[in-house]
Write an enzyme that holds these catalytic residues in place. Structure first.
Site: not given
Lengths: 78, 224
Positions: B86, B194, B196
């Site tokens: 990002c 994302h 994560e």
């Protein structure tokens, strides 16, 4: 000391949705005849005499503007 | 155990989740600060998401020129695995490690939802996936529209450097539906969504995102 203006605009081929939104809003003001709007950034720099044109171009092209998506104009005004 | 640096800039939001993902995958996260002059001997670096320096000037522009990014660019060019997520992807583009740029979403809206991604390349960060595999991870960005000139896009496609593509028309208007790309050697990867945030079913849409982190740890262990 000198005053320097750097104007940065999205390149013509880059979609500018912010400029388009501004252009559409103008129509709602009842103003006709504005064909297009491009939105950019305006920088005013106070520089001393050691900052030459090459340094200004480096500042503009490697920090103030991203050459991938933007074009810029450097002007000394004083 | 492989040590993965996770950089925190002023305004970074997702460093904690990125460090957690490294831990879940079996690595040791190492905190790096924007003002650090060196990388503390880490084996790889994650540049996480957020709004570094408040997105002043352009998203990622100031962070790309912060002290820690000097050694990151140098190490990335020399083959150290680097992942930009990002805002991290925006920073890697601004730093010149990856080509192109991320600009305002075409609909002017911040997009925050799960998206499908197709893994299209075998890189240091995707070797745990099969090429062609679809994964689901969150996307949350207002300036996630990937752009580059046609020659750059053609080169990325021709060289197999489009790593992730949206499985639907890109919700941000990204050219050719590109969600993530890599360097020529496949070791520097950037993506807008994302991974994560998708490492634990309790707190995300699933565990698909963990694959990026297990990929790099497998690669580092194999190289050691």
């Amino acid at each position: 000391m000198a005053r320097v203006i750097v104007d940065v605009l999205p390149k013509a081929e880059i979609l500018d949705p912010q400029g388009q939104a501004v252009a559409r809003a103008m129509g709602r003001l009842g103003v006709d005849g504005v064909a297009d709007v491009r939105q950019g950034k305006h920088f005013e720099l106070e520089v001393d005499d050691t900052v030459d044109d090459a340094a200004l171009e480096r500042i503009a092209g490697s920090l103030l503007a991203n050459p991938v998506i933007e074009e810029w104009v450097v002007r000394r005004v004083q | 155990m492989s040590r993965i640096g996770v950089i925190t800039f002023p305004g970074t939001l997702d460093d904690v989740d990125a460090a957690r993902a490294v831990r879940y995958a079996g690595g040791e996260p190492v905190a790096l600060w924007h003002d650090d002059a060196d990388l503390k001997g880490v084996d790889a670096v994650v540049v996480p998401g957020g709004f570094s320096y408040g997105d002043y000037l352009r998203a990622g522009a100031i962070a790309a020129r912060s002290p820690v990014m000097g050694p990151v660019v140098e190490a990335g060019r020399a083959g150290m695995p680097v992942l930009g997520i990002c805002n991290g992807f925006q920073i890697l583009c601004e730093a010149g490690l990856l080509p192109g740029a991320l600009v305002r979403n075409h609909g002017l809206r911040f997009v925050c939802r799960e998206v499908g991604l197709r893994v299209e390349a075998d890189t240091a960060w995707t070797s745990s996936f099969a090429v062609g595999q679809d994964i689901r991870v969150p996307l949350k960005s207002g300036e996630g529209r990937y752009v580059a000139d046609a020659a750059t896009l053609d080169a990325l496609e021709g060289e197999g450097r489009v790593v992730f593509r949206y499985t639907e028309p890109a919700p941000n208007g990204a050219l050719r539906d590109i969600a993530g790309i890599s360097s020529a050697d496949g070791r520097v990867v950037g993506l807008m969504p994302h991974p994560e945030h998708a490492i634990d079913a309790l707190t995300g849409p699933g565990t698909d995102g963990l694959g990026l982190f297990t990929s790099v740890l497998t690669r580092l262990t194999a190289a050691a």
